[in-house]
Scaffold this active site. Structure first.
Site, PDB file in Angstrom:
ATOM      1  N   ASP A  81      -4.960  -2.356  -2.962  1.00 39.31           N
ATOM      2  CA  ASP A  81      -4.234  -1.113  -3.234  1.00 39.31           C
ATOM      3  C   ASP A  81      -3.701  -0.550  -1.912  1.00 39.31           C
ATOM      4  O   ASP A  81      -4.424  -0.499  -0.912  1.00 39.31           O
ATOM      5  CB  ASP A  81      -5.224  -0.121  -3.878  1.00 39.31           C
ATOM      6  CG  ASP A  81      -4.545   1.136  -4.377  1.00 39.31           C
ATOM      7  OD1 ASP A  81      -3.381   1.067  -4.799  1.00 39.31           O
ATOM      8  OD2 ASP A  81      -5.210   2.198  -4.367  1.00 39.31           O
ATOM      9  N   ASP A 103       2.757  -1.053   0.410  1.00 37.22           N
ATOM     10  CA  ASP A 103       3.245   0.325   0.334  1.00 37.22           C
ATOM     11  C   ASP A 103       4.126   0.639   1.541  1.00 37.22           C
ATOM     12  O   ASP A 103       3.645   1.031   2.601  1.00 37.22           O
ATOM     13  CB  ASP A 103       2.052   1.292   0.275  1.00 37.22           C
ATOM     14  CG  ASP A 103       2.517   2.744   0.188  1.00 37.22           C
ATOM     15  OD1 ASP A 103       3.737   2.995   0.191  1.00 37.22           O
ATOM     16  OD2 ASP A 103       1.636   3.622   0.123  1.00 37.22           O
ATOM     17  N   HIS A 176      -1.349  11.965  -5.135  1.00 40.40           N
ATOM     18  CA  HIS A 176      -2.724  11.463  -5.006  1.00 40.40           C
ATOM     19  C   HIS A 176      -3.683  12.639  -4.878  1.00 40.40           C
ATOM     20  O   HIS A 176      -3.329  13.668  -4.311  1.00 40.40           O
ATOM     21  CB  HIS A 176      -2.850  10.599  -3.736  1.00 40.40           C
ATOM     22  CG  HIS A 176      -2.192   9.266  -3.861  1.00 40.40           C
ATOM     23  ND1 HIS A 176      -1.150   8.883  -3.065  1.00 40.40           N
ATOM     24  CD2 HIS A 176      -2.435   8.231  -4.692  1.00 40.40           C
ATOM     25  CE1 HIS A 176      -0.777   7.659  -3.392  1.00 40.40           C
ATOM     26  NE2 HIS A 176      -1.531   7.239  -4.383  1.00 40.40           N
ATOM     27  N   GLY A 177      -4.884  12.476  -5.359  1.00 37.77           N
ATOM     28  CA  GLY A 177      -5.924  13.488  -5.155  1.00 37.77           C
ATOM     29  C   GLY A 177      -5.787  14.644  -6.125  1.00 37.77           C
ATOM     30  O   GLY A 177      -5.431  14.464  -7.282  1.00 37.77           O
ATOM     31  N   GLY A 206      -3.430   8.955 -10.834  1.00 37.85           N
ATOM     32  CA  GLY A 206      -3.764   9.123 -12.250  1.00 37.85           C
ATOM     33  C   GLY A 206      -4.832  10.170 -12.534  1.00 37.85           C
ATOM     34  O   GLY A 206      -5.025  10.559 -13.682  1.00 37.85           O
ATOM     35  N   ASN A 228      -8.531   7.097  -8.851  1.00 38.18           N
ATOM     36  CA  ASN A 228      -9.541   7.043  -7.805  1.00 38.18           C
ATOM     37  C   ASN A 228     -10.309   8.361  -7.682  1.00 38.18           C
ATOM     38  O   ASN A 228     -11.522   8.403  -7.829  1.00 38.18           O
ATOM     39  CB  ASN A 228      -8.873   6.682  -6.462  1.00 38.18           C
ATOM     40  CG  ASN A 228      -9.877   6.225  -5.421  1.00 38.18           C
ATOM     41  OD1 ASN A 228     -11.073   6.235  -5.675  1.00 38.18           O
ATOM     42  ND2 ASN A 228      -9.421   5.816  -4.260  1.00 38.18           N
TER      43      ASN A 228
HETATM   44  O1  G3H Z   1      -3.838   4.157  -5.460  1.00 39.65           O
HETATM   45  C1  G3H Z   1      -4.707   4.883  -5.975  1.00 39.65           C
HETATM   46  C2  G3H Z   1      -4.346   6.002  -6.775  1.00 39.65           C
HETATM   47  O2  G3H Z   1      -3.010   6.264  -6.808  1.00 39.65           O
HETATM   48  C3  G3H Z   1      -5.343   6.984  -7.188  1.00 39.65           C
HETATM   49  O3  G3H Z   1      -4.881   8.312  -7.247  1.00 39.65           O
HETATM   50  O4  G3H Z   1      -6.935   9.394  -6.430  1.00 39.65           O
HETATM   51  O5  G3H Z   1      -5.164  10.698  -7.522  1.00 39.65           O
HETATM   52  O6  G3H Z   1      -6.535   9.152  -8.864  1.00 39.65           O
HETATM   53  P1  G3H Z   1      -5.940   9.458  -7.544  1.00 39.65           P
HETATM   54 ZN    ZN Z   2      -2.011   5.317  -4.970  1.00 35.25          ZN
END
Ligand code: G3H
Ligand code: ZN
Length: 279
Positions: A81, A103, A176-177, A206, A228
């Protein structure tokens, strides 16, 4: 069993559900994710970011993930990732990852294309699939305002054509986060991107998005959703609770509730993503 995400996401795209891609950095998280997948009879993508791989122990951690994936009763793909460089992606491909994300989203378009294409060329020569990103999914600090650079559909079309990537991560208002306020996904933009890009689309960030919005995004073409932060929060919150009982001293007794908490989050996500009973 190990199954390439090329196959997992093609099926998801045809049958309109999304496969959850869950980040892991240790044994308990991995066990929780895999158990949830098995109980829900759902395909799973296990993934590690650069920081998570370093924490887990590089090749040693990959071997652990591979053993889990091989033994599992459901299809599992192991993904790098947010690979930031060609070298990191090459390391993952040579180590045995089934897919890598390069990325280059912070680069200007031509540089992102150049970097992504170099990874695609190497990965495809080894039968490994690649996810690229265009637009920028930012990682704001808690409560911070950030500028969201959404994906431009024309650029997305060019990016896919010139790089040959297998999956495309898009920026449609996702971050993210932790979200400041309610997440506002731009579904109109997602539809525009979908019109010009036929490969499976990926939603990062997500965590913290409502089930309703996730389902809508999936109905409009999102086939892989990365999660995550919600796992990390479940991990640390449960561990703090677990440590309160000072009579519990066996590490595996301390960690058992943590594993269960991870499993619960993943099962919930699988139910929302629609990937249960799709093996
Ligand atoms: O690549 C990992 C994710 O995009 C996780 O995002 O930490 O907001 O769930 P998140
Ligand atoms: Zn991500």
């Amino acid at each position: 069993m190990i199954v390439s995400s090329k196959i997992l996401l093609k099926k998801a795209q045809e049958r309109k559900y999304a496969v959850g891609a869950f980040n892991t950095s240790d044994l308990e998280i991995t066990k929780g994710i895999v158990l949830a997948g098995e109980e829900m009879k759902s395909p799973i993508i296990l993934q590690t970011s650069e920081g998570e791989i370093k924490h887990g122990g590089m090749e040693v951690f990959f071997d652990t993930l591979k053993s889990f994936a091989e033994e599992a009763s459901v299809p599992i793909n192991i993904n790098l990732d947010h690979g930031k460089s060609f070298e990191m992606c090459k390391w993952a491909i040579d180590t045995g990852y089934n897919s890598v994300m390069i990325d280059g989203s912070k680069l200007e378009l031509a540089k992102n294309i150049e970097l992504t294409k170099s990874v695609v060329d190497y990965a495809h020569s080894k039968d490994v699939v690649v996810e690229g990103e265009i637009g920028l999914v930012p990682t704001p600090k808690k409560g911070e305002d950030v500028e969201i650079l959404k994906t431009n559909p024309k650029e997305a079309e060019r990016f896919v054509k010139e790089t040959g990537v297998d999956f495309l991560a898009v920026g449609i208002g996702n971050v993210h986060g932790t979200y400041k306020g309610e997440p506002k996904l731009d579904f109109g933009l997602l539809q525009e991107i979908k019109r010009v890009v036929s490969i499976p689309l990926v939603l990062h960030g997500g965590s913290g998005i409502s089930g309703e919005d996730i389902k809508k995004a999936v109905s409009l073409g999102i086939c892989k959703i990365n999660v995550n932060t919600e796992l990390r929060e479940a991990f640390t919150k449960t561990l703090r609770e677990s440590l309160k009982d000072e009579d519990v001293v066996k590490p595996y007794d301390v960690m058992e509730p943590v594993e269960e908490a991870i499993e619960k989050v993943v099962k919930n996500k699988i139910a929302i993503f629609g990937s249960a009973n799709k093996i």
